[in-house]
Design an enzyme around this catalytic site. Structure first.
Site, PDB file in Angstrom:
ATOM      1  CE  LYS A   1     -78.594  52.466 -40.302  1.00 39.96           C
ATOM      2  NZ  LYS A   1     -79.591  53.015 -41.116  1.00 39.96           N
TER       3      LYS A   1
ATOM      4  N   GLY B   1     -73.569  46.741 -37.997  1.00 46.03           N
ATOM      5  CA  GLY B   1     -73.930  46.457 -39.351  1.00 46.03           C
ATOM      6  C   GLY B   1     -75.335  45.947 -39.437  1.00 46.03           C
TER       7      GLY B   1
ATOM      8  N   GLY C   1     -83.667  50.752 -35.839  1.00 44.97           N
ATOM      9  CA  GLY C   1     -83.027  49.434 -36.000  1.00 44.97           C
ATOM     10  C   GLY C   1     -83.878  48.602 -35.104  1.00 44.97           C
ATOM     11  CE  LYS C   2     -89.249  50.821 -33.763  1.00 42.35           C
ATOM     12  NZ  LYS C   2     -88.570  52.162 -34.588  1.00 42.35           N
TER      13      LYS C   2
ATOM     14  CD  GLN D   1     -95.391  53.914 -35.211  1.00 42.40           C
ATOM     15  OE1 GLN D   1     -96.099  53.392 -34.404  1.00 42.40           O
ATOM     16  NE2 GLN D   1     -95.296  53.268 -36.500  1.00 42.40           N
TER      17      GLN D   1
ATOM     18  CG  ASP E   1     -87.445  54.825 -39.544  1.00 40.94           C
ATOM     19  OD1 ASP E   1     -88.333  53.883 -39.449  1.00 40.94           O
ATOM     20  OD2 ASP E   1     -88.051  55.903 -39.991  1.00 40.94           O
TER      21      ASP E   1
ATOM     22  N   PRO F   1     -87.015  60.373 -48.186  1.00 34.45           N
ATOM     23  CG  PRO F   1     -86.164  62.166 -49.327  1.00 34.45           C
ATOM     24  CD  PRO F   1     -87.342  61.255 -49.183  1.00 34.45           C
TER      25      PRO F   1
ATOM     26  NE  ARG G   1    -116.620  58.264 -25.934  1.00 34.67           N
ATOM     27  CZ  ARG G   1    -117.381  59.173 -24.997  1.00 34.67           C
ATOM     28  NH1 ARG G   1    -117.570  58.782 -23.870  1.00 34.67           N
ATOM     29  NH2 ARG G   1    -117.402  60.478 -25.502  1.00 34.67           N
TER      30      ARG G   1
ATOM     31  CG  ASP H   1     -72.193  50.220 -39.282  1.00 36.82           C
ATOM     32  OD1 ASP H   1     -72.868  50.243 -38.484  1.00 36.82           O
ATOM     33  OD2 ASP H   1     -72.689  50.193 -40.609  1.00 36.82           O
TER      34      ASP H   1
ATOM     35  CB  ALA I   1     -94.168  49.918 -38.211  1.00 38.53           C
ATOM     36  N   GLY I   2     -92.192  50.322 -40.396  1.00 38.77           N
ATOM     37  CA  GLY I   2     -91.421  49.415 -41.370  1.00 38.77           C
ATOM     38  C   GLY I   2     -90.191  49.078 -40.820  1.00 38.77           C
ATOM     39  CG  HIS I   3     -90.265  47.346 -37.212  1.00 38.24           C
ATOM     40  ND1 HIS I   3     -90.866  46.703 -36.347  1.00 38.24           N
ATOM     41  CD2 HIS I   3     -90.568  48.645 -37.336  1.00 38.24           C
ATOM     42  CE1 HIS I   3     -91.545  47.998 -35.472  1.00 38.24           C
ATOM     43  NE2 HIS I   3     -91.219  49.034 -36.155  1.00 38.24           N
TER      44      HIS I   3
HETATM   45  P1  GDP Z   1     -86.811  50.241 -37.412  1.00 41.70           P
HETATM   46  O1  GDP Z   1     -88.190  50.826 -38.003  1.00 41.70           O
HETATM   47  O2  GDP Z   1     -86.573  50.607 -36.015  1.00 41.70           O
HETATM   48  O3  GDP Z   1     -86.941  48.523 -37.370  1.00 41.70           O
HETATM   49  O4  GDP Z   1     -85.833  50.601 -38.293  1.00 41.70           O
HETATM   50  P2  GDP Z   1     -85.732  50.556 -39.940  1.00 41.70           P
HETATM   51  O5  GDP Z   1     -85.868  49.142 -40.291  1.00 41.70           O
HETATM   52  O6  GDP Z   1     -86.598  51.321 -40.338  1.00 41.70           O
HETATM   53  O7  GDP Z   1     -84.265  51.236 -40.457  1.00 41.70           O
HETATM   54  C1  GDP Z   1     -83.104  50.759 -39.816  1.00 41.70           C
HETATM   55  C2  GDP Z   1     -82.152  50.388 -40.929  1.00 41.70           C
HETATM   56  O8  GDP Z   1     -80.802  50.311 -40.677  1.00 41.70           O
HETATM   57  C3  GDP Z   1     -82.346  49.243 -41.726  1.00 41.70           C
HETATM   58  O9  GDP Z   1     -82.085  49.303 -43.220  1.00 41.70           O
HETATM   59  C4  GDP Z   1     -81.605  48.263 -41.169  1.00 41.70           C
HETATM   60  O10 GDP Z   1     -81.193  46.980 -41.839  1.00 41.70           O
HETATM   61  C5  GDP Z   1     -80.257  49.024 -40.748  1.00 41.70           C
HETATM   62  N1  GDP Z   1     -79.484  48.611 -39.788  1.00 41.70           N
HETATM   63  C6  GDP Z   1     -79.715  48.258 -38.337  1.00 41.70           C
HETATM   64  N2  GDP Z   1     -78.717  48.118 -37.569  1.00 41.70           N
HETATM   65  C7  GDP Z   1     -77.818  48.577 -38.486  1.00 41.70           C
HETATM   66  C8  GDP Z   1     -76.267  48.721 -37.928  1.00 41.70           C
HETATM   67  O11 GDP Z   1     -75.736  48.492 -36.926  1.00 41.70           O
HETATM   68  N3  GDP Z   1     -75.468  49.245 -39.203  1.00 41.70           N
HETATM   69  C9  GDP Z   1     -76.112  49.565 -40.565  1.00 41.70           C
HETATM   70  N4  GDP Z   1     -75.131  49.935 -41.359  1.00 41.70           N
HETATM   71  N5  GDP Z   1     -77.339  49.447 -40.762  1.00 41.70           N
HETATM   72  C10 GDP Z   1     -78.174  49.014 -39.670  1.00 41.70           C
HETATM   73  P1  IMO Z   2     -90.735  52.735 -37.488  1.00 43.29           P
HETATM   74  O1  IMO Z   2     -91.916  51.699 -36.590  1.00 43.29           O
HETATM   75  C1  IMO Z   2     -90.442  56.665 -38.365  1.00 43.29           C
HETATM   76  C2  IMO Z   2     -93.710  59.402 -38.252  1.00 43.29           C
HETATM   77  C3  IMO Z   2     -94.474  59.831 -39.682  1.00 43.29           C
HETATM   78  C4  IMO Z   2     -94.899  61.267 -39.265  1.00 43.29           C
HETATM   79  C5  IMO Z   2     -95.564  60.716 -37.918  1.00 43.29           C
HETATM   80  C6  IMO Z   2     -97.107  60.526 -37.974  1.00 43.29           C
HETATM   81  O2  IMO Z   2     -90.523  52.118 -38.903  1.00 43.29           O
HETATM   82  O3  IMO Z   2     -89.941  53.184 -36.503  1.00 43.29           O
HETATM   83  P2  IMO Z   2     -98.494  58.505 -38.650  1.00 43.29           P
HETATM   84  O4  IMO Z   2     -98.572  57.903 -40.119  1.00 43.29           O
HETATM   85  O5  IMO Z   2     -97.991  57.691 -37.738  1.00 43.29           O
HETATM   86  O6  IMO Z   2     -99.807  59.277 -38.445  1.00 43.29           O
HETATM   87  O7  IMO Z   2     -97.489  59.657 -38.997  1.00 43.29           O
HETATM   88  O8  IMO Z   2     -94.888  59.822 -37.343  1.00 43.29           O
HETATM   89  N1  IMO Z   2     -93.936  57.791 -38.428  1.00 43.29           N
HETATM   90  C7  IMO Z   2     -92.573  57.212 -38.324  1.00 43.29           C
HETATM   91  N2  IMO Z   2     -91.428  57.660 -38.650  1.00 43.29           N
HETATM   92  N3  IMO Z   2     -90.694  55.447 -38.292  1.00 43.29           N
HETATM   93  C8  IMO Z   2     -91.671  54.925 -38.142  1.00 43.29           C
HETATM   94  O9  IMO Z   2     -92.174  53.840 -37.674  1.00 43.29           O
HETATM   95  C9  IMO Z   2     -92.825  55.785 -38.184  1.00 43.29           C
HETATM   96  N4  IMO Z   2     -94.323  55.707 -38.055  1.00 43.29           N
HETATM   97  C10 IMO Z   2     -94.930  56.912 -38.131  1.00 43.29           C
HETATM   98  O10 IMO Z   2     -93.281  60.099 -40.494  1.00 43.29           O
HETATM   99  O11 IMO Z   2     -93.794  61.925 -39.035  1.00 43.29           O
HETATM  100 MG    MG Z   3     -88.892  51.895 -39.668  1.00 39.54          MG
END
Ligand code: GDP
Ligand code: IMO
Ligand code: MG
Length: 424
Positions: A331, A415, A15-16, A224, A13, A304, A143, A333, A39-41
């Site tokens: 982030k 941002g 900000g990839k 991740q 998380d 959270p 396997r 900011d 993942a959640g990007h």
């Molecule tokens: P990822 O899994 O690495 O792609 O990151 P996530 O999307 O899970 O979480 C990153 C969060 O930070 C997202 O809600 C983005 O929109 C937000 N974000 C990314 N870069 C910035 C930044 O520079 N500033 C702020 N305020 N938010 C950011």
């Molecule tokens: P992105 O790509 C943050 C964490 C889970 C747990 C551990 C194992 O959005 O950064 P799993 O379901 O993979 O077996 O869980 O890894 N986890 C992440 N934490 N961002 C992610 O992906 C994650 N993918 C898995 O919360 O601690």
């Molecule tokens: Mg994420």
């Protein structure tokens, strides 16, 4: 042209999604090589928010080809849900998506077992996303996994599921006291998807290498973070794949010599979702302040996120192991209103100061952070577009992070929008 990697070098998380979106403007092919729909990007474009779970973030840009490599674990039901969600947001997924034939399938028993393991014995809880990721990779290494290509042959797929159920049903009924799964129910769910998936199937390694041979720009999108890597993360509190750079080669078939640049994304502070040691984690009230400022709630599970100060011991380690050539700090900011900012520069453990990242989670649990305090800048950075316009204390913060991590902070994000990025 090169193979460019973008990975997170904390606990995910970072900000990839935003950074991959920017990099993919130049890319010809965007490849996910590990993980699955855990993942959640997040990508925000012109006020519209897209959350990608399995599909590479490059899909947002028209005309970009995207590939799910063999190292990815594929939940076909969730894939089609994601495609539908994107369609509702006017993003068409068709010939712009390819999936490696040897990617492993997440099966219903994987999801079920992931949930059961997490709800049982609490001291073994990892806090997974319960998407079946761990059990699927277990079967791959054991396997007995089922690959996408296996689904294309009905009789063979049926036989593989039948053999798997012989073992999985013993586990489900005798270890977990659950109902056995029915072979026909799984076949009814998965076989109709075979035809829908067929058009996406490719020999992934051939696609990637041909693209590189044509001197195209291939972008590898990490999921991740490097501290969740099954080998180099805070084991056992990790995911089940090589989320770091080592996963790029095994998860897509690209030779290491083709990788020329490795962007390591870090947040200006740290977050973690799920269980596991986190030395710089803030006490509850300060944790909540940081969570509110950064809106730190999981993009996949809504949980959270735990928040803490930047940990340079951990990031120096992940930068080294992953050969990070450029750091991207996101982030920044979120720290705008902090009068002072802490950076962890060592760990105190049993009267000693450690500056090397411990490989044992039990040691890391016992580590107390040693902080260096830096002055904050107390002004908004959200509109800054040039490094030279950055407040002095923010520049000092970036310089200090570069120095401590051993890699230059080349890009800074201030941002969530595309244009809120300072590049090189
Ligand atoms: P990822 O899994 O690495 O792609 O990151 P996530 O999307 O899970 O979480 C990153 C969060 O930070 C997202 O809600 C983005 O929109 C937000 N974000 C990314 N870069 C910035 C930044 O520079 N500033 C702020 N305020 N938010 C950011
Ligand atoms: P992105 O790509 C943050 C964490 C889970 C747990 C551990 C194992 O959005 O950064 P799993 O379901 O993979 O077996 O869980 O890894 N986890 C992440 N934490 N961002 C992610 O992906 C994650 N993918 C898995 O919360 O601690
Ligand atoms: Mg994420």
């Amino acid at each position: 042209m090169p193979g460019i990697v973008c990975i997170g070098v904390q606990w995910g998380d970072e900000g990839k999604g935003k950074i991959v979106d920017i990099l993919s403007e130049r890319a010809d092919l965007v490849v996910r090589y590990a993980g699955g729909n855990n993942a959640g990007h997040t990508v925000i474009v012109e006020g519209k928010t897209y959350i990608l779970h399995l599909i590479p973030s490059g899909i947002i840009r028209e005309g970009k080809r995207c590939l799910l490599g063999n190292g990815v674990v594929l939940d076909p039901i969730s894939l089609f849900e994601e495609i539908e969600t994107l369609k509702k947001q006017d993003i068409e997924v068709g010939s712009n998506l390819m999936i490696a034939q040897n990617a492993h399938l997440i099966m219903p028993y994987h999801r079920l077992l992931d949930g059961l393991r997490e709800s049982g014995n609490s001291h073994r809880k990892i806090g997974t996303t319960k998407r079946g990721i761990g059990p699927c990779y277990m079967d791959k290494a054991g396997r007995v996994g089922i690959r996408l290509i296996d689904l294309m042959d009905e009789a063979w797929f049926k036989e593989l599921v039948r053999m798997n159920l012989e073992e999985k049903n013993v586990l489900l009924t005798q270890v977990y006291g659950e109902k056995a799964l029915e072979l026909n129910e799984i076949l009814d769910q998965y076989l109709p998807l075979a035809d829908k998936l067929r058009k996406f199937i490719v020999p992934g390694e051939k696609i990637v290498n041909e693209s590189l041979d044509r001197k195209e720009y291939v972008l590898f999108e990490g999921a991740q973070g490097a501290l969740l890597d099954v080998d180099f993360g805070t084991y056992p509190y990790v995911t089940s794949s090589n989320s770091g750079v080592t996963g790029v080669c095994s998860g897509s078939g690209v030779p290491p010599t083709k990788i020329t640049q490795i962007y390591g994304v870090v947040k200006a502070y740290c977050t973690r979702v799920g269980e596991g040691p986190f030395p710089t984690e803030l006490p509850p009230d300060e944790n909540q302040i940081m969570r509110n400022r950064g809106d730190e709630y999981g993009a996949t599970t809504g949980r959270p996120r735990r928040c803490g100060w930047f940990d340079s011991v951990a990031s120096k380690y992940t930068c080294r192991v992953n050969g990070v050539t450029d750091l991207v700090m996101t982030k920044l900011d979120i720290l705008d209103e902090c009068p002072t900012i802490n950076v962890c520069v060592g760990y105190e453990h049993k009267g000693e100061i450690l500056t090397d990242f411990p490989s044992r989670a039990d040691v890391l649990w016992e580590c107390k952070p040693v902080y260096e305090e830096l002055p904050g800048w107390m002004t908004s950075t959200a509109k800054v577009r040039k490094l030279s316009d950055m407040p002095d204390n923010a520049k000092k913060y970036l310089d200090r992070i570069s120095e401590l991590c051993g890699a230059p902070v080349s890009w800074v994000s201030v941002g969530p929008q595309r244009d809120q990025t300072i590049m090189e």
